[in-house]
Design a protein around this motif. Structure first.
Motif, PDB file in Angstrom:
ATOM      1  N   VAL A  73     -34.774 -10.752 -21.852  1.00  0.00           N
ATOM      2  CA  VAL A  73     -34.523  -9.272 -23.003  1.00  0.00           C
ATOM      3  C   VAL A  73     -33.355  -9.054 -23.484  1.00  0.00           C
ATOM      4  O   VAL A  73     -32.162  -8.970 -22.650  1.00  0.00           O
ATOM      5  CB  VAL A  73     -34.543  -8.349 -21.619  1.00  0.00           C
ATOM      6  CG1 VAL A  73     -35.302  -6.832 -22.847  1.00  0.00           C
ATOM      7  CG2 VAL A  73     -35.803  -7.943 -20.816  1.00  0.00           C
ATOM      8  N   LYS A  74     -32.647  -8.669 -23.967  1.00  0.00           N
ATOM      9  CA  LYS A  74     -31.035  -7.999 -24.714  1.00  0.00           C
ATOM     10  C   LYS A  74     -31.522  -6.007 -24.991  1.00  0.00           C
ATOM     11  O   LYS A  74     -32.730  -5.655 -25.439  1.00  0.00           O
ATOM     12  CB  LYS A  74     -31.277  -8.398 -25.962  1.00  0.00           C
ATOM     13  CG  LYS A  74     -30.633 -10.365 -26.444  1.00  0.00           C
ATOM     14  CD  LYS A  74     -31.052 -10.683 -27.741  1.00  0.00           C
ATOM     15  CE  LYS A  74     -30.658 -12.168 -27.634  1.00  0.00           C
ATOM     16  NZ  LYS A  74     -30.855 -12.778 -28.707  1.00  0.00           N
ATOM     17  N   LEU A  75     -30.393  -6.102 -24.135  1.00  0.00           N
ATOM     18  CA  LEU A  75     -29.941  -4.469 -24.053  1.00  0.00           C
ATOM     19  C   LEU A  75     -28.446  -3.775 -24.742  1.00  0.00           C
ATOM     20  O   LEU A  75     -28.036  -5.027 -24.312  1.00  0.00           O
ATOM     21  CB  LEU A  75     -29.478  -4.469 -22.671  1.00  0.00           C
ATOM     22  CG  LEU A  75     -31.021  -4.128 -22.051  1.00  0.00           C
ATOM     23  CD1 LEU A  75     -30.978  -3.861 -20.806  1.00  0.00           C
ATOM     24  CD2 LEU A  75     -32.443  -3.524 -22.150  1.00  0.00           C
ATOM     25  N   LYS A  76     -29.387  -3.174 -25.564  1.00  0.00           N
ATOM     26  CA  LYS A  76     -26.900  -2.680 -26.097  1.00  0.00           C
ATOM     27  C   LYS A  76     -27.103  -1.574 -24.784  1.00  0.00           C
ATOM     28  O   LYS A  76     -27.962  -0.815 -24.165  1.00  0.00           O
ATOM     29  CB  LYS A  76     -27.312  -2.224 -27.361  1.00  0.00           C
ATOM     30  CG  LYS A  76     -28.339  -3.136 -28.774  1.00  0.00           C
ATOM     31  CD  LYS A  76     -27.140  -4.356 -29.149  1.00  0.00           C
ATOM     32  CE  LYS A  76     -27.208  -4.522 -30.268  1.00  0.00           C
ATOM     33  NZ  LYS A  76     -26.803  -5.428 -30.253  1.00  0.00           N
ATOM     34  N   PRO A  77     -25.908  -1.547 -25.304  1.00  0.00           N
ATOM     35  CA  PRO A  77     -25.317   0.297 -24.698  1.00  0.00           C
ATOM     36  C   PRO A  77     -25.970   1.163 -24.018  1.00  0.00           C
ATOM     37  O   PRO A  77     -25.657   1.737 -22.991  1.00  0.00           O
ATOM     38  CB  PRO A  77     -23.480   0.143 -24.656  1.00  0.00           C
ATOM     39  CG  PRO A  77     -23.533  -1.261 -25.249  1.00  0.00           C
ATOM     40  CD  PRO A  77     -24.221  -1.886 -26.219  1.00  0.00           C
ATOM     41  N   GLU A  78     -26.322   2.078 -25.889  1.00  0.00           N
ATOM     42  CA  GLU A  78     -26.752   2.568 -25.232  1.00  0.00           C
ATOM     43  C   GLU A  78     -28.173   2.463 -25.305  1.00  0.00           C
ATOM     44  O   GLU A  78     -28.943   4.095 -24.905  1.00  0.00           O
ATOM     45  CB  GLU A  78     -27.042   3.297 -26.685  1.00  0.00           C
ATOM     46  CG  GLU A  78     -27.679   2.180 -27.760  1.00  0.00           C
ATOM     47  CD  GLU A  78     -27.416   1.523 -28.595  1.00  0.00           C
ATOM     48  OE1 GLU A  78     -26.672   0.378 -29.571  1.00  0.00           O
ATOM     49  OE2 GLU A  78     -25.843   1.233 -28.384  1.00  0.00           O
ATOM     50  N   ASP A  79     -28.744   2.070 -24.541  1.00  0.00           N
ATOM     51  CA  ASP A  79     -30.250   1.334 -24.040  1.00  0.00           C
ATOM     52  C   ASP A  79     -29.721   1.836 -22.597  1.00  0.00           C
ATOM     53  O   ASP A  79     -30.766   2.171 -21.955  1.00  0.00           O
ATOM     54  CB  ASP A  79     -30.818   0.362 -24.551  1.00  0.00           C
ATOM     55  CG  ASP A  79     -31.112  -0.301 -25.855  1.00  0.00           C
ATOM     56  OD1 ASP A  79     -31.316   0.868 -26.621  1.00  0.00           O
ATOM     57  OD2 ASP A  79     -30.523  -1.396 -25.995  1.00  0.00           O
ATOM     58  N   ILE A  80     -28.978   1.679 -21.445  1.00  0.00           N
ATOM     59  CA  ILE A  80     -28.462   1.623 -19.850  1.00  0.00           C
ATOM     60  C   ILE A  80     -27.666   3.057 -20.044  1.00  0.00           C
ATOM     61  O   ILE A  80     -27.414   3.054 -20.506  1.00  0.00           O
ATOM     62  CB  ILE A  80     -27.804   0.378 -20.380  1.00  0.00           C
ATOM     63  CG1 ILE A  80     -28.229  -1.165 -20.805  1.00  0.00           C
ATOM     64  CG2 ILE A  80     -27.173   0.263 -18.766  1.00  0.00           C
ATOM     65  CD1 ILE A  80     -27.276  -2.391 -20.584  1.00  0.00           C
ATOM     66  N   LYS A  81     -28.475   3.846 -18.688  1.00  0.00           N
ATOM     67  CA  LYS A  81     -27.991   4.306 -17.605  1.00  0.00           C
ATOM     68  C   LYS A  81     -26.863   4.099 -17.047  1.00  0.00           C
ATOM     69  O   LYS A  81     -25.949   5.063 -17.156  1.00  0.00           O
ATOM     70  CB  LYS A  81     -29.576   5.177 -17.710  1.00  0.00           C
ATOM     71  CG  LYS A  81     -28.512   5.821 -16.857  1.00  0.00           C
ATOM     72  CD  LYS A  81     -30.057   7.285 -15.176  1.00  0.00           C
ATOM     73  CE  LYS A  81     -29.500   8.192 -14.916  1.00  0.00           C
ATOM     74  NZ  LYS A  81     -30.388   8.982 -13.715  1.00  0.00           N
ATOM     75  N   GLU A  82     -27.036   2.782 -16.318  1.00  0.00           N
ATOM     76  CA  GLU A  82     -26.790   2.431 -15.463  1.00  0.00           C
ATOM     77  C   GLU A  82     -26.688   0.784 -14.972  1.00  0.00           C
ATOM     78  O   GLU A  82     -27.812   0.734 -14.915  1.00  0.00           O
ATOM     79  CB  GLU A  82     -26.525   3.534 -13.769  1.00  0.00           C
ATOM     80  CG  GLU A  82     -27.652   3.382 -13.221  1.00  0.00           C
ATOM     81  CD  GLU A  82     -27.994   4.522 -11.597  1.00  0.00           C
ATOM     82  OE1 GLU A  82     -26.605   5.153 -12.113  1.00  0.00           O
ATOM     83  OE2 GLU A  82     -28.435   4.501 -11.354  1.00  0.00           O
ATOM     84  N   MET A  83     -25.838   0.181 -13.998  1.00  0.00           N
ATOM     85  CA  MET A  83     -26.387  -1.636 -13.431  1.00  0.00           C
ATOM     86  C   MET A  83     -25.488  -1.953 -12.650  1.00  0.00           C
ATOM     87  O   MET A  83     -24.361  -1.232 -12.880  1.00  0.00           O
ATOM     88  CB  MET A  83     -26.294  -2.180 -15.223  1.00  0.00           C
ATOM     89  CG  MET A  83     -25.168  -1.675 -15.744  1.00  0.00           C
ATOM     90  SD  MET A  83     -24.787  -3.110 -17.322  1.00  0.00           S
ATOM     91  CE  MET A  83     -22.916  -3.623 -17.670  1.00  0.00           C
TER      92      MET A  83
END
Length: 234
Positions: A73-83
């Protein structure tokens, strides 16, 4: 000989650092042996092996992770709440030294303390006043996750450092960052705080905390202690 000297210096650094609360060192390398944990803005969660963290000019631009079903899976920063990402190598050693002085009294209950204690680093989506005071949505590493109730201190991806400590070409403790992004509870966004400006901004930052305002100890190296003192005033 080098190994003994390295261990001795490592012990010496730990003795120095246990004297007070410290900001964590920023991390740039991550383990493939432990799972990473990512929470998206829609509330869904992804657990799996981190494949790559793509950066541009220091800023995270893309995260690649293989989930538990084996799907990449590829994710952009705007997709992520926290990690939560597991560290590897000397990044983990550096955080272990810093984490030994965390202030449990000011722990943010919204964070997974078990993962932090296990050597994970925490990133969250944050509003940041970046270049020319433009407010941007960035994925930022929080450097004081265990005492961030009142003030959050984020790593500045473009920050320069003071001298670091090392032996035989191996860095054991990173130098002091010359800038951070700081956000106090109630702020709309984090702003860049520079070492050279700290004297001028000190009283504005810590307004309302007499213990800090009246103190002569205003050194940049004690910023983390100032964060803790400010939390005590609230």
């Amino acid at each position: 000989m080098i190994k003994k000297l390295t261990l001795s210096l490592l012990a010496f650094i730990i003795v120095i650092q246990v004297s007070g609360q410290k900001l964590l060192s920023p991390s740039f390398t991550y383990s493939h042996k432990k799972p990473s944990y990512i929470t998206l803005k829609d509330g869904s969660e992804i657990t799996g092996e981190l494949k790559n963290v793509k950066r541009k000019k220091g800023l995270i631009k893309e995260i690649k992770i293989e989930n538990e079903e084996g799907k990449k899976v590829k994710l952009k920063p705007e997709d992520i709440k926290e990690m939560y990402l597991p560290q590897s190598g000397l990044d983990k050693v550096s955080q272990a030294m810093d984490a030994a002085t965390d202030a449990q009294k000011w722990t943010n209950e919204q964070m997974d303390q078990d993962l932090l204690d296990d050597g994970y680093v925490y990133f969250e989506n944050a509003q940041v006043y970046y270049k020319k005071k433009k407010k941007m949505e960035l994925l930022m590493q929080l450097l004081n996750p265990s005492f961030s109730k009142e003030v959050k201190v984020y790593h500045d991806p473009m920050a320069k450092q003071t001298m670091s400590v090392g032996v035989g070409g191996v860095t054991l403790a990173g130098g002091l960052e010359k800038s951070y992004f700081v956000m106090t509870e109630g702020d709309e966004a984090a702003y860049k705080l520079k070492k050279k400006d700290y004297d001028d901004e000190y009283e504005i930052m810590w307004e309302g905390c007499e213990a800090l305002i009246s103190s002569d100890d205003r050194a940049w190296k004690d910023l983390s202690e100032h964060v803790v003192q400010f939390s005590e005033c609230q």
